[in-house]
Design an enzyme around this catalytic site. Structure first.
Site, PDB file in Angstrom:
ATOM      1  N   THR A 150       0.824  -1.207   0.000  1.00 11.68           N
ATOM      2  CA  THR A 150       0.000   0.000   0.000  1.00 11.68           C
ATOM      3  C   THR A 150       0.859   1.258   0.000  1.00 11.68           C
ATOM      4  OG1 THR A 150      -1.791  -1.168   1.119  1.00 11.68           O
ATOM      5  CG2 THR A 150      -1.850   1.240   1.207  1.00 11.68           C
ATOM      6  N   CYS A 151       1.956   1.214   0.720  1.00 16.01           N
ATOM      7  CA  CYS A 151       2.846   2.373   0.797  1.00 16.01           C
ATOM      8  C   CYS A 151       3.422   2.712  -0.577  1.00 16.01           C
ATOM      9  CB  CYS A 151       3.979   2.108   1.792  1.00 16.01           C
ATOM     10  SG  CYS A 151       3.398   1.640   3.437  1.00 16.01           S
TER      11      CYS A 151
END
Length: 159
Positions: A47-48
């Site tokens: 997600t980062c």
């Protein structure tokens, strides 16, 4: 207890790469400036890397047009932060800061235990807006979520 609106950013030293490893303290990063700081659990994590950092890269100019500096922080070493920034096409001026020992994150009360994933102490996913080192807005994600700390959400809610 975690940092709240109206609190000052804790004074700690962090690291970044600029012609070698450099130490920078939070007063230098925040004093006299408008800053959006966003934290991620880890560089190169899904997600980062796929959403959180790319959103701030995409909207970097919109923050700059408002006179706001942007800082990304993670509990990773400065070499990882530099490599991640390069791989993500981070523009010059978007600061990739290492909180390698989690000192800032712990001082803010926004740490999480990711030991179950082999990652140890990490930052909770969040974003904040600070003016002259004082938190004016705070966007902390619920565990496992990515909604309120996105660049789009932060831009839409800046005072």
């Amino acid at each position: 207890m975690s940092i709240q609106i109206g609190d000052s950013i804790p004074e700690v030293t962090l690291k970044h790469i600029h012609d070698g490893v450099r130490v920078v303290d939070t007063p230098t990063l925040f004093a006299g400036k408008k800053v959006v700081l966003f934290a991620v659990p880890g560089a190169f994590t899904p997600t980062c890397s796929e959403r959180h950092l790319p959103g701030f890269v995409e909207h970097f100019d919109a923050f700059r047009q408002r006179g706001i500096e942007v800082i990304c922080v993670a509990v990773n070493d400065p070499f990882v932060m530099q490599a991640w920034g390069e791989s993500a096409g981070v523009p010059e001026g978007l600061h990739m800061i290492s909180d390698g020992n989690g000192e800032l994150i712990r001082a803010m009360g926004l740490e999480m235990d990711a030991s179950a994933y082999g990652m140890g102490l990490r930052a909770r996913r969040f974003a904040l807006y600070a003016d002259d080192g004082v938190v004016r807005q705070l966007f902390v994600e619920a565990p496992g979520e990515y909604k309120v700390s996105s660049a789009e959400h932060v831009l839409a809610h800046l005072n």
